[in-house]
Design a protein around this motif. Structure first.
Motif, PDB file in Angstrom:
ATOM      1  N   SER A 102       0.813  -1.221   0.000  1.00  0.00           N
ATOM      2  CA  SER A 102       0.000   0.000   0.000  1.00  0.00           C
ATOM      3  C   SER A 102       0.842   1.266   0.000  1.00  0.00           C
ATOM      4  O   SER A 102       0.318   2.355  -0.230  1.00  0.00           O
ATOM      5  N   MET A 103       2.131   1.144   0.255  1.00  0.00           N
ATOM      6  CA  MET A 103       3.012   2.314   0.228  1.00  0.00           C
ATOM      7  C   MET A 103       3.318   2.764  -1.202  1.00  0.00           C
ATOM      8  O   MET A 103       3.676   3.921  -1.425  1.00  0.00           O
ATOM      9  N   ILE A 104       3.192   1.856  -2.157  1.00  0.00           N
ATOM     10  CA  ILE A 104       3.575   2.166  -3.541  1.00  0.00           C
ATOM     11  C   ILE A 104       2.370   2.718  -4.292  1.00  0.00           C
ATOM     12  O   ILE A 104       1.381   2.030  -4.491  1.00  0.00           O
ATOM     13  N   HIS A 105       2.470   3.965  -4.724  1.00  0.00           N
ATOM     14  CA  HIS A 105       1.380   4.628  -5.436  1.00  0.00           C
ATOM     15  C   HIS A 105       1.640   4.735  -6.937  1.00  0.00           C
ATOM     16  O   HIS A 105       0.713   5.022  -7.706  1.00  0.00           O
ATOM     17  N   GLY A 106       2.872   4.548  -7.340  1.00  0.00           N
ATOM     18  CA  GLY A 106       3.211   4.649  -8.755  1.00  0.00           C
ATOM     19  C   GLY A 106       4.614   4.116  -8.980  1.00  0.00           C
ATOM     20  O   GLY A 106       5.315   3.716  -8.033  1.00  0.00           O
ATOM     21  N   LEU A 107       5.013   4.118 -10.248  1.00  0.00           N
ATOM     22  CA  LEU A 107       6.323   3.606 -10.630  1.00  0.00           C
ATOM     23  C   LEU A 107       7.035   4.609 -11.534  1.00  0.00           C
ATOM     24  O   LEU A 107       6.400   5.458 -12.159  1.00  0.00           O
ATOM     25  N   ARG A 108       8.367   4.488 -11.598  1.00  0.00           N
ATOM     26  CA  ARG A 108       9.128   5.315 -12.534  1.00  0.00           C
ATOM     27  C   ARG A 108      10.305   4.537 -13.080  1.00  0.00           C
ATOM     28  O   ARG A 108      10.986   3.819 -12.347  1.00  0.00           O
ATOM     29  N   ARG A 109      10.547   4.699 -14.361  1.00  0.00           N
ATOM     30  CA  ARG A 109      11.760   4.233 -15.014  1.00  0.00           C
ATOM     31  C   ARG A 109      12.322   5.468 -15.730  1.00  0.00           C
ATOM     32  O   ARG A 109      11.751   5.924 -16.732  1.00  0.00           O
ATOM     33  N   PRO A 110      13.404   6.094 -15.219  1.00  0.00           N
ATOM     34  CA  PRO A 110      13.930   7.285 -15.880  1.00  0.00           C
ATOM     35  C   PRO A 110      14.275   6.988 -17.341  1.00  0.00           C
ATOM     36  O   PRO A 110      14.995   6.028 -17.645  1.00  0.00           O
ATOM     37  N   LEU A 111      13.762   7.800 -18.244  1.00  0.00           N
ATOM     38  CA  LEU A 111      13.948   7.566 -19.670  1.00  0.00           C
ATOM     39  C   LEU A 111      15.005   8.469 -20.289  1.00  0.00           C
ATOM     40  O   LEU A 111      15.384   8.270 -21.439  1.00  0.00           O
ATOM     41  N   HIS A 112      15.492   9.438 -19.518  1.00  0.00           N
ATOM     42  CA  HIS A 112      16.526  10.325 -20.063  1.00  0.00           C
ATOM     43  C   HIS A 112      17.912   9.696 -19.986  1.00  0.00           C
ATOM     44  O   HIS A 112      18.866  10.251 -20.536  1.00  0.00           O
ATOM     45  N   VAL A 113      18.030   8.536 -19.343  1.00  0.00           N
ATOM     46  CA  VAL A 113      19.333   7.893 -19.169  1.00  0.00           C
ATOM     47  C   VAL A 113      19.443   6.599 -19.970  1.00  0.00           C
ATOM     48  O   VAL A 113      20.417   5.858 -19.812  1.00  0.00           O
ATOM     49  N   VAL A 114      18.452   6.328 -20.823  1.00  0.00           N
ATOM     50  CA  VAL A 114      18.470   5.117 -21.651  1.00  0.00           C
ATOM     51  C   VAL A 114      18.270   5.520 -23.109  1.00  0.00           C
ATOM     52  O   VAL A 114      17.814   6.634 -23.396  1.00  0.00           O
ATOM     53  N   PRO A 115      18.583   4.649 -24.050  1.00  0.00           N
ATOM     54  CA  PRO A 115      18.337   4.972 -25.461  1.00  0.00           C
ATOM     55  C   PRO A 115      16.866   5.306 -25.713  1.00  0.00           C
ATOM     56  O   PRO A 115      15.962   4.747 -25.082  1.00  0.00           O
ATOM     57  N   ASP A 116      16.627   6.216 -26.634  1.00  0.00           N
ATOM     58  CA  ASP A 116      15.256   6.635 -26.929  1.00  0.00           C
ATOM     59  C   ASP A 116      14.365   5.465 -27.312  1.00  0.00           C
ATOM     60  O   ASP A 116      13.151   5.495 -27.072  1.00  0.00           O
ATOM     61  N   ALA A 117      14.953   4.435 -27.894  1.00  0.00           N
ATOM     62  CA  ALA A 117      14.159   3.304 -28.377  1.00  0.00           C
ATOM     63  C   ALA A 117      13.491   2.525 -27.244  1.00  0.00           C
ATOM     64  O   ALA A 117      12.505   1.815 -27.483  1.00  0.00           O
ATOM     65  N   VAL A 118      14.000   2.660 -26.017  1.00  0.00           N
ATOM     66  CA  VAL A 118      13.464   1.866 -24.908  1.00  0.00           C
ATOM     67  C   VAL A 118      11.967   2.118 -24.717  1.00  0.00           C
ATOM     68  O   VAL A 118      11.173   1.182 -24.602  1.00  0.00           O
ATOM     69  N   SER A 119      11.560   3.386 -24.706  1.00  0.00           N
ATOM     70  CA  SER A 119      10.154   3.695 -24.449  1.00  0.00           C
ATOM     71  C   SER A 119       9.245   3.369 -25.622  1.00  0.00           C
ATOM     72  O   SER A 119       8.018   3.366 -25.472  1.00  0.00           O
ATOM     73  N   GLN A 120       9.840   3.096 -26.767  1.00  0.00           N
ATOM     74  CA  GLN A 120       9.040   2.786 -27.950  1.00  0.00           C
ATOM     75  C   GLN A 120       8.927   1.286 -28.196  1.00  0.00           C
ATOM     76  O   GLN A 120       8.221   0.847 -29.114  1.00  0.00           O
ATOM     77  N   ASP A 121       9.607   0.498 -27.368  1.00  0.00           N
ATOM     78  CA  ASP A 121       9.631  -0.949 -27.542  1.00  0.00           C
ATOM     79  C   ASP A 121       8.292  -1.583 -27.168  1.00  0.00           C
ATOM     80  O   ASP A 121       7.641  -1.183 -26.195  1.00  0.00           O
ATOM     81  N   TRP A 276      -3.613  10.060  -5.863  1.00  0.00           N
ATOM     82  CA  TRP A 276      -3.103   8.853  -5.210  1.00  0.00           C
ATOM     83  C   TRP A 276      -3.894   8.452  -3.967  1.00  0.00           C
ATOM     84  O   TRP A 276      -3.470   7.539  -3.244  1.00  0.00           O
ATOM     85  N   ASN A 277      -5.024   9.111  -3.716  1.00  0.00           N
ATOM     86  CA  ASN A 277      -5.832   8.793  -2.545  1.00  0.00           C
ATOM     87  C   ASN A 277      -4.995   8.842  -1.264  1.00  0.00           C
ATOM     88  O   ASN A 277      -4.999   7.915  -0.438  1.00  0.00           O
ATOM     89  N   LEU A 278      -4.300   9.958  -1.087  1.00  0.00           N
ATOM     90  CA  LEU A 278      -3.396  10.115   0.054  1.00  0.00           C
ATOM     91  C   LEU A 278      -4.152  10.588   1.286  1.00  0.00           C
ATOM     92  O   LEU A 278      -5.159  11.268   1.186  1.00  0.00           O
ATOM     93  N   PRO A 279      -3.632  10.268   2.469  1.00  0.00           N
ATOM     94  CA  PRO A 279      -4.208  10.842   3.684  1.00  0.00           C
ATOM     95  C   PRO A 279      -3.881  12.326   3.762  1.00  0.00           C
ATOM     96  O   PRO A 279      -2.858  12.768   3.233  1.00  0.00           O
ATOM     97  N   VAL A 280      -4.725  13.084   4.375  1.00  0.00           N
ATOM     98  CA  VAL A 280      -4.511  14.520   4.538  1.00  0.00           C
ATOM     99  C   VAL A 280      -4.050  14.780   5.959  1.00  0.00           C
ATOM    100  O   VAL A 280      -4.724  14.438   6.922  1.00  0.00           O
ATOM    101  N   LEU A 281      -2.856  15.380   6.083  1.00  0.00           N
ATOM    102  CA  LEU A 281      -2.303  15.687   7.396  1.00  0.00           C
ATOM    103  C   LEU A 281      -2.416  17.180   7.647  1.00  0.00           C
ATOM    104  O   LEU A 281      -1.941  17.985   6.847  1.00  0.00           O
TER     105      LEU A 281
END
Length: 282
Positions: A102-121, A276-281
């Protein structure tokens, strides 16, 4: 109230970050305790951890490390955007394994550090498509020149919610506004994309840039996406390359002067809570 949607913990005693070898000012520990004292002073109420591009074999270790930090953060560290490798054949199984976290709300794979073709695969895109059913967002970390690639990726995955990090990393120092602005306007036509107003003070080429230097880039991002599709992030400690956390918060407040309370609250916390349906503090 401010929810910071982009905090990096850099724990070099526990994890490895290969990219830090090329960024000497950041190549040391930046721990949650260091951030928390600055964040409290700046009025930041809660935060999400953003994966910090650890060595690939330490992705799960980073998740565990953030969970451990969160347990001692008095509810202020409300979740994370975890690292991932959608180009990996094992991605679907890995995603299933983290599905109950439940702690994970999303994911990331940085695309500026890999060949441009990666995101098009095709495999990369098929794996990312699984995020829609999993209820997870995907942060787009691309350079300004890669925005057309981001548009193509978003078009291929209409059921995935995307968050564009750092306003698409504009070249503020080079004042390369026109092509960036056109691509931002184009990307904003896709309803499944949210823009993150983060990190841009580090792109001005000077330390502690005046808020007016950042205003055209800030205002165009908001105008393109609208107040209901924009969230705020610090990009700490990377923001320190252009100043510090207090300076970025102060610039944000200057840029928001004259906005309505609804607009200000939408950017600073309400949109993140909804996304992300976060709690409000309080």
């Amino acid at each position: 109230m401010i929810i910071d949607t982009h905090l990096h913990i850099l724990d070099l005693d526990t994890l490895k970050y290969p990219w830090l070898a090329d960024v000497a000012p950041l190549n040391h520990n930046h721990l949650y305790a260091d951030y928390a004292s600055q964040a409290d002073a700046a009025g930041i109420t809660a935060t999400l951890h953003m994966e910090a591009d650890v060595a690939p074999d330490l992705i799960d270790a980073e998740i565990r490390n953030v969970e451990a930090v969160a347990r001692g953060a008095n509810g202020r560290l409300t979740g994370m955007i975890a690292a991932c490798r959608p180009e990996d054949d094992r991605f679907a199984a890995w995603l299933e394994n983290i599905g109950e976290n439940s702690m994970i709300h999303g994911l990331r794979r940085p695309l500026h550090v890999v060949p441009d073709a990666v995101s098009q695969d095709a495999k990369f895109r098929a794996n990312l498509a699984l995020l829609g059913k999993a209820g997870l967002s995907f942060d787009l970390c691309v350079l300004a020149r890669q925005l057309p690639l981001a548009i193509a990726l978003v078009d291929a995955l209409p059921d995935v919610t995307f968050v564009l990090d750092h306003c698409g990393v504009p070249d503020i120092a080079g004042n390369d506004f026109t092509p960036w602005a056109a691509h931002i306007s184009d990307l904003a036509k896709r309803a499944n994309v949210v823009v993150k107003i983060s990190g841009i003070q580090a792109y001005a080429g000077v330390t502690g840039p005046d808020a007016e230097i950042l205003r055209p880039w800030f205002e165009h991002s908001i105008a393109a996406f609208g107040w209901d599709r924009a969230i705020w992030g610090s990009d700490w400690p990377v923001c320190n390359l252009g100043g510090d956390l207090a300076g970025w918060v102060a610039k944000t407040r200057t840029l928001l002067a004259g906005c309505s309370d609804d607009e200000r609250n939408a950017l600073l916390w309400k949109n993140a809570v909804r996304l992300w349906n976060l709690p409000v503090l309080e």
